[in-house]
Design an enzyme around this catalytic site. Structure first.
Site, short mmCIF file in Angstrom:
data_model
loop_
_atom_site.label_atom_id
_atom_site.label_comp_id
_atom_site.label_asym_id
_atom_site.label_seq_id
_atom_site.Cartn_x
_atom_site.Cartn_y
_atom_site.Cartn_z
N HIS A 48 0.84 -1.21 0.00
CA HIS A 48 0.00 0.00 0.00
C HIS A 48 0.87 1.26 0.00
O HIS A 48 1.92 1.32 0.65
CB HIS A 48 -1.02 -0.01 1.14
CG HIS A 48 -0.49 0.16 2.53
ND1 HIS A 48 -0.29 1.42 3.08
CD2 HIS A 48 -0.18 -0.71 3.50
CE1 HIS A 48 0.13 1.28 4.33
NE2 HIS A 48 0.22 0.00 4.61
N ASP B 36 5.89 2.65 7.39
CA ASP B 36 4.65 1.91 7.10
C ASP B 36 3.90 2.78 6.08
O ASP B 36 3.27 3.76 6.46
CB ASP B 36 3.83 1.74 8.39
CG ASP B 36 2.46 1.12 8.15
OD1 ASP B 36 2.19 0.69 7.02
OD2 ASP B 36 1.65 1.09 9.09
N GLU C 146 -5.21 1.63 2.12
CA GLU C 146 -5.11 0.49 3.04
C GLU C 146 -5.40 0.91 4.48
O GLU C 146 -6.05 0.20 5.23
CB GLU C 146 -3.70 -0.12 2.95
CG GLU C 146 -3.54 -1.45 3.69
CD GLU C 146 -3.09 -1.31 5.15
OE1 GLU C 146 -3.08 -2.33 5.85
OE2 GLU C 146 -2.77 -0.20 5.59
N GLU C 147 -4.90 2.09 4.83
CA GLU C 147 -4.97 2.53 6.23
C GLU C 147 -6.41 2.82 6.68
O GLU C 147 -6.66 3.00 7.87
CB GLU C 147 -4.10 3.77 6.46
CG GLU C 147 -2.60 3.53 6.28
CD GLU C 147 -1.97 2.71 7.40
OE1 GLU C 147 -2.68 2.29 8.32
OE2 GLU C 147 -0.75 2.49 7.34
N ASP D 283 4.10 -5.57 3.91
CA ASP D 283 3.74 -4.50 4.85
C ASP D 283 4.74 -4.49 6.00
O ASP D 283 5.73 -5.22 6.00
CB ASP D 283 2.30 -4.71 5.36
CG ASP D 283 1.59 -3.39 5.68
OD1 ASP D 283 2.22 -2.50 6.30
OD2 ASP D 283 0.41 -3.25 5.32
N HIS E 285 3.35 3.91 13.44
CA HIS E 285 2.36 5.00 13.38
C HIS E 285 2.82 6.21 14.21
O HIS E 285 2.04 6.80 14.96
CB HIS E 285 0.95 4.52 13.79
CG HIS E 285 0.28 3.74 12.70
ND1 HIS E 285 -1.09 3.52 12.65
CD2 HIS E 285 0.79 3.14 11.59
CE1 HIS E 285 -1.38 2.81 11.56
NE2 HIS E 285 -0.25 2.56 10.91
ZN LIG Z 1 0.79 -0.72 6.64
#
Ligand SMILES: [Zn+2]
Length: 341
Positions: A64, A175, A205-206, A228, A316
């Site tokens: 992604h 990420d 994707e998120e 990922d 994140h």
């Molecule tokens: Zn991811």
């Protein structure tokens, strides 16, 4: 390993639904590397390479392109911007940061939350913790100037340079730009593949694996390989049984995550291939949090699917950290599987 391209991918903004700048970089990198590139209605970039075997299977890879970010929700009468979150944010990671607001032009801002400095906090103030609806952006401009450049709906991303320290790199959006990087490098290295290769650079994707689902419906793959990141909680304060993965211990082979139980045969196949190629690998079991693998597995008639995961500390946040030897192992394993070696 040269990190120039990884740095460019990490620092370039791309919130869910606004991945166009990342897509352009991928298109530039894959020109002449694959047989065909198409962009579907949702914005997924699908790079295709014909397989050399007589009856090739369809293998779909998916990385992604999007990162967690924000959307401008409101501009108040002093020019402060209220944010709508896009993806899974820990509010404690979003404050005391620099951001880029992508209006008619790119503006630098700072993000803080509705609180007082430590010097003037009451006991009551000290107990408060930030929540996402209390964060705001200060652009340092009068409201008139802000409104000339910024509109409701514009993207906002954390602004942070990628830096190397030791054998690690740290920055924002690792990420999943590490996986975008992995898929580009694997395609460049593998050159000829046994099976039909569909390398998908997916969108959104998120916010719920949306792009990969649509791509997998079109492709109807026999095999799915999502690329990922995963959690590396091998840090002080976390019990060893909850570490998930460990930095420097190799590429993570996903047994399960919040969206997927990996196909057991495929898991064993990847494990055997990693052993044969002498690549460090470790199991990845994640109880919450999904990957594109969850969407690929269930699309169309279903596909045997696994996720290859890169251990990532402080995920994140703006200081996501990965080990370059893990990244190298992931690229080599992906390229070896693509070749059919
Ligand atoms: Zn991811």
């Amino acid at each position: 390993m040269s990190i120039e391209l990884l740095k460019e991918l990490s620092e370039t903004p791309g919130i869910p639904g606004r991945e166009e700048q990342i897509r352009k970089i991928v298109q530039r990198e894959l020109k002449g590397v694959v047989d065909k590139m198409t962009v579907d209605n949702l914005g997924n970039l699908i790079a295709f390479r014909k397989g050399t075997s007589k009856k090739p299977k369809k293998v779909m890879y998916s990385s992604h392109m999007d990162e967690i970010g924000f959307i401008v929700q409101y501009i108040d009468d002093k020019g402060f911007i209220v944010l709508d979150p896009c993806g899974g944010h820990d509010p404690r990671n979003t404050i005391v940061q620099r951001v880029k607001v992508l209006g008619r032009k790119e503006l630098l801002g700072v993000v803080s939350w509705k609180c007082k400095p430590i010097h003037v906090q009451s006991d009551e103030d000290r107990k408060k913790s930030p929540s996402i609806d209390k964060v705001f952006v200060d652009l340092g401009l009068p409201v008139k100037e802000v409104k000339k450049v910024v509109s409701i709906g514009d993207p906002v991303v954390i602004h942070r340079d990628l830096e190397q320290y030791g054998n690690r790199v740290t920055g924002k959006a690792l990420d999943n730009r590490t996986a975008v990087y992995t898929l580009i490098q694997a395609l460049k290295r593998s050159k000829k593949n046994n099976e039909d290769t569909y390398a998908v650079f997916s969108v959104q994707e998120e916010v719920g694996l949306r792009g990969a689902l649509v791509a997998a419906h079109q492709i109807a793959p026999d095999i799915g390989v999502a690329l990922d990141t995963t959690l590396a909680c091998d840090t002080p304060g976390v019990e060893p049984e909850n570490a998930i993965t460990r930095l420097g211990e190799g590429v993570g082979l996903t047994v399960k995550d919040g969206s997927l139980i990996a196909d057991h045969d495929l898991y064993q196949e990847f494990q055997a291939l990693a052993r044969k190629k002498k690549l460090k690998h470790q199991p990845n079991l994640l109880s919450r949090g999904g990957t594109d693998g969850g969407a690929i597995q269930r699309a169309h008639d279903g596909a045997k699917t696994i996720t290859l995961s890169l251990p990532t500390r402080f995920i994140h946040s703006s200081i996501e950290t990965v080990d370059l030897s893990d990244l190298k192992a992931k690229i080599e394993l992906t390229a070896a599987y693509m070749k059919g070696a």
